[in-house]
Enzyme design. Sequence first.
Site, PDB file in Angstrom:
ATOM      1  CG  PHE A  80      34.670 -50.073-103.118  1.00 13.32           C
ATOM      2  CD1 PHE A  80      35.834 -50.761-103.439  1.00 13.32           C
ATOM      3  CD2 PHE A  80      34.044 -49.340-104.118  1.00 13.32           C
ATOM      4  CE1 PHE A  80      36.359 -50.719-104.726  1.00 13.32           C
ATOM      5  CE2 PHE A  80      34.560 -49.289-105.403  1.00 13.32           C
ATOM      6  CZ  PHE A  80      35.721 -49.982-105.710  1.00 13.32           C
ATOM      7  CE  LYS A  82      36.463 -45.216 -96.124  1.00 13.35           C
ATOM      8  NZ  LYS A  82      36.363 -45.804 -94.800  1.00 13.35           N
ATOM      9  CG  ASN A 127      41.767 -49.680 -94.212  1.00 15.90           C
ATOM     10  OD1 ASN A 127      41.309 -48.692 -93.616  1.00 15.90           O
ATOM     11  ND2 ASN A 127      41.245 -50.898 -94.086  1.00 15.90           N
ATOM     12  CG  MET A 129      40.841 -46.085 -95.397  1.00 18.03           C
ATOM     13  SD  MET A 129      42.109 -45.501 -96.502  1.00 18.03           S
ATOM     14  CE  MET A 129      41.181 -44.357 -97.489  1.00 18.03           C
ATOM     15  CG  PHE A 131      35.246 -44.249 -89.380  1.00 19.50           C
ATOM     16  CD1 PHE A 131      35.428 -45.464 -90.009  1.00 19.50           C
ATOM     17  CD2 PHE A 131      34.645 -44.246 -88.113  1.00 19.50           C
ATOM     18  CE1 PHE A 131      35.047 -46.656 -89.396  1.00 19.50           C
ATOM     19  CE2 PHE A 131      34.261 -45.424 -87.499  1.00 19.50           C
ATOM     20  CZ  PHE A 131      34.471 -46.627 -88.148  1.00 19.50           C
ATOM     21  CB  SER A 193      36.913 -49.278 -87.796  1.00 20.69           C
ATOM     22  OG  SER A 193      38.105 -48.643 -88.206  1.00 20.69           O
ATOM     23  CG  ASN A 195      42.125 -48.201 -89.241  1.00 25.23           C
ATOM     24  OD1 ASN A 195      43.192 -48.621 -88.818  1.00 25.23           O
ATOM     25  ND2 ASN A 195      41.455 -48.785 -90.228  1.00 25.23           N
ATOM     26  CB  THR A 196      37.857 -44.781 -84.939  1.00 26.84           C
ATOM     27  OG1 THR A 196      37.594 -44.404 -86.288  1.00 26.84           O
ATOM     28  CG2 THR A 196      37.297 -43.726 -84.007  1.00 26.84           C
ATOM     29  CE  LYS A 231      32.707 -54.841 -91.557  1.00 32.32           C
ATOM     30  NZ  LYS A 231      32.872 -54.138 -92.821  1.00 32.32           N
ATOM     31  CB  THR A 259      35.416 -60.329 -89.362  1.00 33.58           C
ATOM     32  OG1 THR A 259      36.445 -60.516 -90.338  1.00 33.58           O
ATOM     33  CG2 THR A 259      35.052 -61.638 -88.739  1.00 33.58           C
ATOM     34  CG  ASN A 260      35.929 -53.831 -89.759  1.00 33.20           C
ATOM     35  OD1 ASN A 260      36.759 -53.525 -90.636  1.00 33.20           O
ATOM     36  ND2 ASN A 260      35.035 -52.982 -89.309  1.00 33.20           N
ATOM     37  CB  THR A 334      40.779 -57.147-100.101  1.00 34.44           C
ATOM     38  OG1 THR A 334      40.587 -56.244 -98.997  1.00 34.44           O
ATOM     39  CG2 THR A 334      42.245 -57.172-100.470  1.00 34.44           C
TER      40      THR A 334
HETATM   41  C1  FMN Z   1      40.376 -49.466 -97.692  1.00 27.50           C
HETATM   42  C2  FMN Z   1      39.335 -50.101 -96.812  1.00 27.50           C
HETATM   43  C3  FMN Z   1      38.428 -49.296 -96.133  1.00 27.50           C
HETATM   44  C4  FMN Z   1      37.460 -49.864 -95.305  1.00 27.50           C
HETATM   45  N1  FMN Z   1      36.561 -49.071 -94.676  1.00 27.50           N
HETATM   46  C5  FMN Z   1      35.583 -49.619 -93.911  1.00 27.50           C
HETATM   47  C6  FMN Z   1      34.605 -48.812 -93.295  1.00 27.50           C
HETATM   48  O1  FMN Z   1      34.583 -47.592 -93.436  1.00 27.50           O
HETATM   49  N2  FMN Z   1      33.670 -49.441 -92.517  1.00 27.50           N
HETATM   50  C7  FMN Z   1      33.639 -50.791 -92.339  1.00 27.50           C
HETATM   51  O2  FMN Z   1      32.756 -51.309 -91.648  1.00 27.50           O
HETATM   52  N3  FMN Z   1      34.547 -51.589 -92.946  1.00 27.50           N
HETATM   53  C8  FMN Z   1      35.508 -51.035 -93.715  1.00 27.50           C
HETATM   54  N4  FMN Z   1      36.431 -51.836 -94.326  1.00 27.50           N
HETATM   55  C9  FMN Z   1      36.388 -53.295 -94.057  1.00 27.50           C
HETATM   56  C10 FMN Z   1      35.642 -54.056 -95.151  1.00 27.50           C
HETATM   57  O3  FMN Z   1      34.302 -53.675 -95.228  1.00 27.50           O
HETATM   58  C11 FMN Z   1      35.731 -55.577 -94.871  1.00 27.50           C
HETATM   59  O4  FMN Z   1      35.049 -55.871 -93.683  1.00 27.50           O
HETATM   60  C12 FMN Z   1      37.156 -56.073 -94.748  1.00 27.50           C
HETATM   61  O5  FMN Z   1      38.013 -55.411 -95.648  1.00 27.50           O
HETATM   62  C13 FMN Z   1      37.259 -57.579 -95.021  1.00 27.50           C
HETATM   63  O6  FMN Z   1      36.803 -57.901 -96.313  1.00 27.50           O
HETATM   64  P1  FMN Z   1      37.790 -58.095 -97.589  1.00 27.50           P
HETATM   65  O7  FMN Z   1      38.858 -59.051 -97.166  1.00 27.50           O
HETATM   66  O8  FMN Z   1      36.895 -58.614 -98.665  1.00 27.50           O
HETATM   67  O9  FMN Z   1      38.329 -56.754 -97.896  1.00 27.50           O
HETATM   68  C14 FMN Z   1      37.390 -51.287 -95.146  1.00 27.50           C
HETATM   69  C15 FMN Z   1      38.313 -52.084 -95.845  1.00 27.50           C
HETATM   70  C16 FMN Z   1      39.267 -51.521 -96.668  1.00 27.50           C
HETATM   71  C17 FMN Z   1      40.227 -52.412 -97.401  1.00 27.50           C
END
Ligand code: FMN
Length: 353
Positions: A80, A82, A127, A129, A131, A193, A195-196, A231, A259-260, A334
């Site tokens: 959120f 970063k 997402n 994104m 990083f 993540s 996404n990398t 994580k 979790t992620n 979220t």
């Molecule tokens: C748009 C977005 C970007 C995120 N970026 C990261 C990130 O840079 N690093 C990370 O460890 N998790 C990232 N997350 C994962 C969140 O920290 C979290 O672990 C995950 O969304 C589950 O929680 P939630 O259901 O409350 O969103 C991201 C999540 C979202 C939605």
Amino acid sequence: MNISACLATFVYMYKLVKPLFFSMNPELAHHQVTGGLRKFTKVWGAKSLLKSIYTLEDKRLEREVFGLKFKNPVGLAAGFDKNAEYIEEMAGLGFGFIEIGTVTPRPQPGNDKPRMFRLVADEALINRMGFNNQGADVAAGRLQKITDRKGLIIGGNIGKNKLTPNEDAVHDYVYCFHALFSYVDYFVVNVSSPNTPGLRDLQEKEPLKHILNTLQELNMKKPAPKPILLKIAPDLTKSQLDDIVEIVTETKIAGVIATNTTIAREGLQSPANVVNEMGGVSGRPLTKRSTEVIRYLAEKSNHTFPIIGVGGIHSAEDAIEKLEAGASLVQLYTGFVYEGPALVRNICKGLLR
Ligand SMILES: Cc1cc2nc3c(=O)[nH]c(=O)nc-3n(C[C@H](O)[C@H](O)[C@H](O)COP(=O)(O)O)c2cc1C
């Protein structure tokens, strides 16, 4: 107007403005919300108004976890903020702790846009994104400027640059560790993540042990070492989770964040074109799975290390379920988008009931 009436008004206001934000591209909406919040808090008296509405201070909410004292157990999850740009604003919304990042050594733009999608029928986001961030040094510079933290705990979530091959990943984690060390209260090693490309391969036993042992060695040389957490993804098998328990015990890191986002797509109701977007799913569809992971890790490890529970927390009940499954603290992202800022206070209130 008393606090409850004020809160009710603000909850109602969020319900009113939510359709406007939800009509925008999600990433643009994110910037509008954070930018708007910044502008609002510059208005005289706004900070204390927000604080009085959204913050719940109560001794019974305080937690001591991995040697740190948290004002309350509800944190803002990584991703959120970063670049550590909105610490003060988000703290004003009642969070007990804020995790910045994921930061990488060098700044990088992330994936092409659009890269964030709303699955409204599922109360979820996808997402990819990748990083996107301004680099560890820029984040460190911002954190350095915060002089009075007012007891807020700040975590630093660290990762590797996209162009760094996995064999060299450890150097990226070490770089970020050094850059942020003086400014964060705890670290999170993000290897989960989706996404990398290839990042999640670092969750395998040997590469993971190498990264964690290297960081722990450096950490232990410091006069005041910082808690290091790992994580993990919700998509790990039981045998991979067993390995995680073994690795945490062996490397003596402070704990796990579970979790992620997930790569799973089962049971989603949203239109196929959105569901099929590449990336990680967060929000409601993740609630059950992340709680299962927390419960499994807590039982397998005999509660020997703390777990921060995150994934699909949209209500006080969701948070309580994670705490009862074995989490010591919770985080959300979220749920904040779908429920609005009153969620944090509502969870805190629920915990006091
Ligand atoms: C748009 C977005 C970007 C995120 N970026 C990261 C990130 O840079 N690093 C990370 O460890 N998790 C990232 N997350 C994962 C969140 O920290 C979290 O672990 C995950 O969304 C589950 O929680 P939630 O259901 O409350 O969103 C991201 C999540 C979202 C939605």
